[in-house]
Design a protein around this motif. Sequence first.
Motif, PDB file in Angstrom:
ATOM      1  N   LEU A  29      24.858 -34.861  34.748  1.00 43.66           N
ATOM      2  CA  LEU A  29      25.418 -33.530  34.520  1.00 43.66           C
ATOM      3  C   LEU A  29      25.460 -33.213  33.033  1.00 43.66           C
ATOM      4  O   LEU A  29      25.660 -34.112  32.217  1.00 43.66           O
ATOM      5  N   PRO A  30      25.302 -31.947  32.665  1.00 43.70           N
ATOM      6  CA  PRO A  30      25.421 -31.603  31.238  1.00 43.70           C
ATOM      7  C   PRO A  30      26.869 -31.709  30.784  1.00 43.70           C
ATOM      8  O   PRO A  30      27.802 -31.419  31.542  1.00 43.70           O
ATOM      9  N   ALA A  31      27.063 -32.123  29.555  1.00 42.65           N
ATOM     10  CA  ALA A  31      28.417 -32.228  29.003  1.00 42.65           C
ATOM     11  C   ALA A  31      28.327 -32.236  27.489  1.00 42.65           C
ATOM     12  O   ALA A  31      27.395 -32.812  26.906  1.00 42.65           O
ATOM     13  N   LYS A  32      29.285 -31.601  26.858  1.00 39.78           N
ATOM     14  CA  LYS A  32      29.361 -31.578  25.403  1.00 39.78           C
ATOM     15  C   LYS A  32      30.782 -31.879  24.967  1.00 39.78           C
ATOM     16  O   LYS A  32      31.748 -31.561  25.672  1.00 39.78           O
ATOM     17  N   ALA A  33      30.898 -32.471  23.802  1.00 39.87           N
ATOM     18  CA  ALA A  33      32.215 -32.813  23.254  1.00 39.87           C
ATOM     19  C   ALA A  33      32.674 -31.725  22.293  1.00 39.87           C
ATOM     20  O   ALA A  33      31.870 -31.143  21.568  1.00 39.87           O
ATOM     21  N   THR A  34      33.958 -31.450  22.311  1.00 40.67           N
ATOM     22  CA  THR A  34      34.562 -30.536  21.352  1.00 40.67           C
ATOM     23  C   THR A  34      35.861 -31.142  20.859  1.00 40.67           C
ATOM     24  O   THR A  34      36.524 -31.885  21.592  1.00 40.67           O
ATOM     25  N   MET A  35      36.213 -30.850  19.632  1.00 37.05           N
ATOM     26  CA  MET A  35      37.420 -31.438  19.048  1.00 37.05           C
ATOM     27  C   MET A  35      38.590 -30.459  19.003  1.00 37.05           C
ATOM     28  O   MET A  35      39.671 -30.818  18.572  1.00 37.05           O
ATOM     29  N   ARG A  36      38.396 -29.233  19.461  1.00 43.30           N
ATOM     30  CA  ARG A  36      39.429 -28.213  19.273  1.00 43.30           C
ATOM     31  C   ARG A  36      40.711 -28.511  20.046  1.00 43.30           C
ATOM     32  O   ARG A  36      41.776 -27.995  19.703  1.00 43.30           O
ATOM     33  N   HIS A  37      40.621 -29.320  21.090  1.00 43.35           N
ATOM     34  CA  HIS A  37      41.797 -29.591  21.913  1.00 43.35           C
ATOM     35  C   HIS A  37      42.298 -31.033  21.784  1.00 43.35           C
ATOM     36  O   HIS A  37      43.143 -31.470  22.559  1.00 43.35           O
ATOM     37  N   ILE A  38      41.791 -31.763  20.796  1.00 45.62           N
ATOM     38  CA  ILE A  38      42.157 -33.172  20.643  1.00 45.62           C
ATOM     39  C   ILE A  38      43.440 -33.297  19.818  1.00 45.62           C
ATOM     40  O   ILE A  38      43.475 -32.892  18.659  1.00 45.62           O
ATOM     41  N   PRO A  39      44.492 -33.868  20.385  1.00 45.70           N
ATOM     42  CA  PRO A  39      45.722 -34.064  19.618  1.00 45.70           C
ATOM     43  C   PRO A  39      45.700 -35.382  18.860  1.00 45.70           C
ATOM     44  O   PRO A  39      44.912 -36.282  19.175  1.00 45.70           O
ATOM     45  N   TRP A  40      46.551 -35.479  17.866  1.00 43.86           N
ATOM     46  CA  TRP A  40      46.762 -36.763  17.204  1.00 43.86           C
ATOM     47  C   TRP A  40      48.231 -36.878  16.807  1.00 43.86           C
ATOM     48  O   TRP A  40      48.945 -35.880  16.725  1.00 43.86           O
ATOM     49  N   ALA A  41      48.670 -38.104  16.609  1.00 45.73           N
ATOM     50  CA  ALA A  41      50.077 -38.330  16.270  1.00 45.73           C
ATOM     51  C   ALA A  41      50.201 -39.495  15.305  1.00 45.73           C
ATOM     52  O   ALA A  41      49.427 -40.454  15.361  1.00 45.73           O
ATOM     53  N   THR A  42      51.175 -39.386  14.427  1.00 37.08           N
ATOM     54  CA  THR A  42      51.557 -40.482  13.533  1.00 37.08           C
ATOM     55  C   THR A  42      52.948 -40.934  13.972  1.00 37.08           C
ATOM     56  O   THR A  42      53.871 -40.133  14.060  1.00 37.08           O
TER      57      THR A  42
END
Length: 472
Positions: free
Chosen positions: A329-342
């Motif tokens: 299946l086609p798929a692409k990665a995007t970073m707009r919804h990636i959370p991060w935490a310290t």
Amino acid sequence: MQKIETDICVIGAGSGGLSVAAGAVQMGARVVLIEGGKMGGDCLNSGCVPSKALIAAAKAAHAMRSGVAFGIAPVEPQVDFAAVKDHVFKVIETIAPVDSQERFEGLGCTVIRAWARFVGPDMVEAGDKRIKARRFVIATGSRPFVPPIPGLADLPYYTNETIFALRERPEHLIVIGGGPIGMEMAQAHRRLGCKVTVVEGAKALGRGDPELAAVVLENLRGEGVEILENSPVTSVSGSAGAIDVGLGDGRTVSGSHLLVAVGRQVHLDGLNLEVAGVSYDRKGVKVDASLRASNRKVYAIGDAAGGLQFTHVAGYHAGVVIRQIVLGLPAKATMRHIPWATYTDPELAQVGLTEAEAKKAHGEALTVLRQEFRHNDRALAEGKGKGLLKVMVVKGKPVGASMAGPMAGELIGLWALAISSGLKMGSIAGMVAPYPTMGEISKRAAGAYFSPKLFDNPLLKRVVGLVQRYLP
């Protein structure tokens, strides 16, 4: 040399590689998994798991000192530093079977414990085995970056790969680097009874929203962590137990132990990528939006693909790749919804655009909502009223959320869901949160978006007046 043919060859048994291997083999693909180091990679053995275990121990020690606001007499804890490390390694040992060679062999993977190198565009060698595969996934992760500071190579120093094996409490830990790893370790060691000085060449926690980073840094300084910003290190000298760190302004910081935490570099050494026709640079393998390399048989995920260096990003990348190489299946990665935490105290978390990024991208179309933790009843009950949530909204949808406060790493997940699913602010405002919880802060922030429309609307007030007059 033994020859093996397979559908998918995964190089690296860290978080991303294990996710690809487990998903692919359980859906029917033939999988070879290659790992020259420890199963589980950095996250299990020297990253997320041990650091959070150490932070938990430090939190317990801090609680004994900080009960006066609740009517609890403070007590100086008796910290057994070696026993703290026993706790850290017990946590690692408890989780390790999930990432073990035995488990993955039980799933049906062929696991090879050796370092891999390409010998052709569709073939690698690892130990005494040569593997030909239809698809390759490079998931080799990263390792601590050690800067070329004069004198550093001649002294004992620690990185996140070695600090957890230290069983004697440092008298004075100097941390070079004020990023997430440096600040987490600084606060944890301070709470465990060490004197700590952090030396940062620019701004500490400089990657996040500066207003929110200031909330965290104020608390760390209040606990006794010395933080020297805009102080580049020019030299290191001394000997074990007596280390001097020279700064650009001529000052010298002296301590007993040294932790280098200035970032990470992608681990691609020895892979022989040139032979495979895989383009790369110091940031990682060059991939397109589908995480595919210049050699169309090769994909890269996680740290090896460049970009955000987080365990959950590697896991997300694994799903993107599985859809393509297992299901077609086609798929692409995007970073707009990636959370991060310290995971300092308070925690610092982010998803989507920061306020500065959103202003630059959207200008006057942007609305910035602010909600302080001091207005959250649960935060007040816990004595954790310092903190702030910012939500960046454009045309009724959140495009970013930034947070400094208690449990920020947990709370940011709701905004990650909202951004990834394209939810409108009305969906968050309509959510019913249990009372009293920290999660109410998100609902109140969303409600504040509609307050001007409801409470400062003359037309609406006239309509309400008529309703009240004529409603039976």
